[in-house]
Design a protein around this motif. Structure first.
Motif, PDB file in Angstrom:
ATOM      1  N   ARG A  28      42.493  38.613  25.211  1.00 32.12           N
ATOM      2  CA  ARG A  28      41.119  38.723  25.689  1.00 32.12           C
ATOM      3  C   ARG A  28      41.040  38.345  27.174  1.00 32.12           C
ATOM      4  O   ARG A  28      40.393  39.031  27.971  1.00 32.12           O
ATOM      5  CB  ARG A  28      40.219  37.811  24.854  1.00 32.12           C
ATOM      6  CG  ARG A  28      38.747  37.976  25.160  1.00 32.12           C
ATOM      7  CD  ARG A  28      37.878  37.117  24.254  1.00 32.12           C
ATOM      8  NE  ARG A  28      37.990  37.605  22.878  1.00 32.12           N
ATOM      9  CZ  ARG A  28      37.978  36.819  21.808  1.00 32.12           C
ATOM     10  NH1 ARG A  28      37.881  35.515  21.932  1.00 32.12           N
ATOM     11  NH2 ARG A  28      38.069  37.334  20.599  1.00 32.12           N
ATOM     12  N   LYS A  29      41.726  37.273  27.554  1.00 33.37           N
ATOM     13  CA  LYS A  29      41.730  36.850  28.956  1.00 33.37           C
ATOM     14  C   LYS A  29      42.424  37.886  29.842  1.00 33.37           C
ATOM     15  O   LYS A  29      41.967  38.202  30.943  1.00 33.37           O
ATOM     16  CB  LYS A  29      42.409  35.493  29.095  1.00 33.37           C
ATOM     17  CG  LYS A  29      41.575  34.353  28.548  1.00 33.37           C
ATOM     18  CD  LYS A  29      42.269  33.026  28.682  1.00 33.37           C
ATOM     19  CE  LYS A  29      41.423  31.919  28.073  1.00 33.37           C
ATOM     20  NZ  LYS A  29      42.093  30.630  28.117  1.00 33.37           N
ATOM     21  N   ALA A  30      43.530  38.427  29.364  1.00 30.90           N
ATOM     22  CA  ALA A  30      44.246  39.450  30.130  1.00 30.90           C
ATOM     23  C   ALA A  30      43.382  40.697  30.292  1.00 30.90           C
ATOM     24  O   ALA A  30      43.352  41.318  31.364  1.00 30.90           O
ATOM     25  CB  ALA A  30      45.559  39.802  29.449  1.00 30.90           C
ATOM     26  N   SER A  31      42.661  41.055  29.253  1.00 28.42           N
ATOM     27  CA  SER A  31      41.773  42.217  29.299  1.00 28.42           C
ATOM     28  C   SER A  31      40.672  42.017  30.351  1.00 28.42           C
ATOM     29  O   SER A  31      40.352  42.928  31.113  1.00 28.42           O
ATOM     30  CB  SER A  31      41.157  42.455  27.927  1.00 28.42           C
ATOM     31  OG  SER A  31      40.232  43.507  27.981  1.00 28.42           O
ATOM     32  N   ALA A  32      40.100  40.830  30.396  1.00 28.86           N
ATOM     33  CA  ALA A  32      39.067  40.530  31.395  1.00 28.86           C
ATOM     34  C   ALA A  32      39.646  40.614  32.803  1.00 28.86           C
ATOM     35  O   ALA A  32      39.013  41.157  33.722  1.00 28.86           O
ATOM     36  CB  ALA A  32      38.468  39.150  31.138  1.00 28.86           C
ATOM     37  N   ALA A  33      40.861  40.101  32.972  1.00 25.52           N
ATOM     38  CA  ALA A  33      41.506  40.165  34.286  1.00 25.52           C
ATOM     39  C   ALA A  33      41.777  41.611  34.682  1.00 25.52           C
ATOM     40  O   ALA A  33      41.591  41.991  35.845  1.00 25.52           O
ATOM     41  CB  ALA A  33      42.806  39.365  34.273  1.00 25.52           C
ATOM     42  N   HIS A  34      42.191  42.432  33.725  1.00 25.78           N
ATOM     43  CA  HIS A  34      42.447  43.848  34.016  1.00 25.78           C
ATOM     44  C   HIS A  34      41.158  44.574  34.389  1.00 25.78           C
ATOM     45  O   HIS A  34      41.154  45.418  35.294  1.00 25.78           O
ATOM     46  CB  HIS A  34      43.104  44.532  32.816  1.00 25.78           C
ATOM     47  CG  HIS A  34      44.501  44.084  32.544  1.00 25.78           C
ATOM     48  ND1 HIS A  34      45.482  44.024  33.521  1.00 25.78           N
ATOM     49  CD2 HIS A  34      45.097  43.672  31.402  1.00 25.78           C
ATOM     50  CE1 HIS A  34      46.602  43.590  32.992  1.00 25.78           C
ATOM     51  NE2 HIS A  34      46.404  43.359  31.699  1.00 25.78           N
ATOM     52  N   ARG A  35      40.062  44.255  33.700  1.00 24.44           N
ATOM     53  CA  ARG A  35      38.778  44.878  34.049  1.00 24.44           C
ATOM     54  C   ARG A  35      38.368  44.517  35.469  1.00 24.44           C
ATOM     55  O   ARG A  35      37.880  45.368  36.222  1.00 24.44           O
ATOM     56  CB  ARG A  35      37.698  44.451  33.052  1.00 24.44           C
ATOM     57  CG  ARG A  35      37.762  45.194  31.736  1.00 24.44           C
ATOM     58  CD  ARG A  35      36.488  45.003  30.908  1.00 24.44           C
ATOM     59  NE  ARG A  35      36.178  43.610  30.620  1.00 24.44           N
ATOM     60  CZ  ARG A  35      36.644  42.930  29.568  1.00 24.44           C
ATOM     61  NH1 ARG A  35      37.440  43.516  28.712  1.00 24.44           N
ATOM     62  NH2 ARG A  35      36.288  41.678  29.387  1.00 24.44           N
ATOM     63  N   LYS A  36      38.573  43.253  35.861  1.00 21.90           N
ATOM     64  CA  LYS A  36      38.262  42.835  37.234  1.00 21.90           C
ATOM     65  C   LYS A  36      39.111  43.608  38.239  1.00 21.90           C
ATOM     66  O   LYS A  36      38.629  44.065  39.274  1.00 21.90           O
ATOM     67  CB  LYS A  36      38.519  41.342  37.410  1.00 21.90           C
ATOM     68  CG  LYS A  36      37.422  40.456  36.952  1.00 21.90           C
ATOM     69  CD  LYS A  36      37.743  39.000  37.284  1.00 21.90           C
ATOM     70  CE  LYS A  36      36.668  38.067  36.816  1.00 21.90           C
ATOM     71  NZ  LYS A  36      36.991  36.670  37.100  1.00 21.90           N
ATOM     72  N   GLU A  37      40.395  43.726  37.931  1.00 14.68           N
ATOM     73  CA  GLU A  37      41.307  44.426  38.833  1.00 14.68           C
ATOM     74  C   GLU A  37      40.934  45.904  38.966  1.00 14.68           C
ATOM     75  O   GLU A  37      40.948  46.465  40.059  1.00 14.68           O
ATOM     76  CB  GLU A  37      42.746  44.289  38.323  1.00 14.68           C
ATOM     77  CG  GLU A  37      43.777  44.832  39.287  1.00 14.68           C
ATOM     78  CD  GLU A  37      45.194  44.613  38.790  1.00 14.68           C
ATOM     79  OE1 GLU A  37      46.099  45.119  39.465  1.00 14.68           O
ATOM     80  OE2 GLU A  37      45.384  43.946  37.750  1.00 14.68           O
ATOM     81  N   VAL A  38      40.566  46.536  37.865  1.00 16.74           N
ATOM     82  CA  VAL A  38      40.156  47.943  37.895  1.00 16.74           C
ATOM     83  C   VAL A  38      38.901  48.104  38.743  1.00 16.74           C
ATOM     84  O   VAL A  38      38.794  49.032  39.547  1.00 16.74           O
ATOM     85  CB  VAL A  38      39.949  48.478  36.459  1.00 16.74           C
ATOM     86  CG1 VAL A  38      39.230  49.811  36.473  1.00 16.74           C
ATOM     87  CG2 VAL A  38      41.279  48.613  35.751  1.00 16.74           C
TER      88      VAL A  38
END
Length: 142
Positions: A28-38
């Motif tokens: 879940r944390k990695a997914s949030a970080a990926h959304r920020k990066e995108v």
């Protein structure tokens, strides 16, 4: 007396939820970080497209945009050409005075390129001199 199978089933369910939560939290944390990066990459793409669009405009339009954005000195290809003619200098000689190449001077005059802000400052310094002063400065440079 409670049924042993009901208690065992409840305990297994509780432990399973605990394990699943422990396994899912990093994802879940990695997914949030990926959304920020995108989102950041999308902003960068928009910015780069805007820069590309501005760079692909004709040099004349870029000169007008640069004039509007820079408050220090104005630049006009026609004015540069007339100044060089007034001083009676070749593009290469005028380039020596302005700190640029003769080819750059030619491109600036034809509107194929626009001088940077630092180059505009040197052009502004040359703007106020006459033929005699230009000849003196050229003799000192050569």
């Amino acid at each position: 007396m409670p049924n042993l199978s009901t208690i065992l089933k409840g305990e297994i369910t509780r432990l399973a939820r605990k394990e699943i939560k422990a396994a899912i939290d990093p994802i879940r944390k990695a997914s949030a970080a990926h959304r920020k990066e995108v989102a950041e990459l999308k902003r960068l793409v928009v910015s780069l497209r805007r820069d590309l669009k501005a760079a692909s405009k004709p040099a004349k339009a870029r000169a007008e945009i640069d004039e509007a954005s820079s408050n220090s000195t104005r630049f006009s290809a026609k004015g540069l050409k007339s100044l060089r003619a007034k001083l009676g200098l070749s593009a290469a000689e005028f380039g020596l005075l302005a700190g640029a190449s003769g080819q750059s001077i030619y491109k600036w005059e034809t509107g194929k390129a626009v001088p940077r802000a630092s180059q505009r400052a040197s052009l502004a310094a040359v703007r106020g001199i006459g033929k005699r002063e230009a000849a003196k400065r050229l003799a000192a440079i050569k």
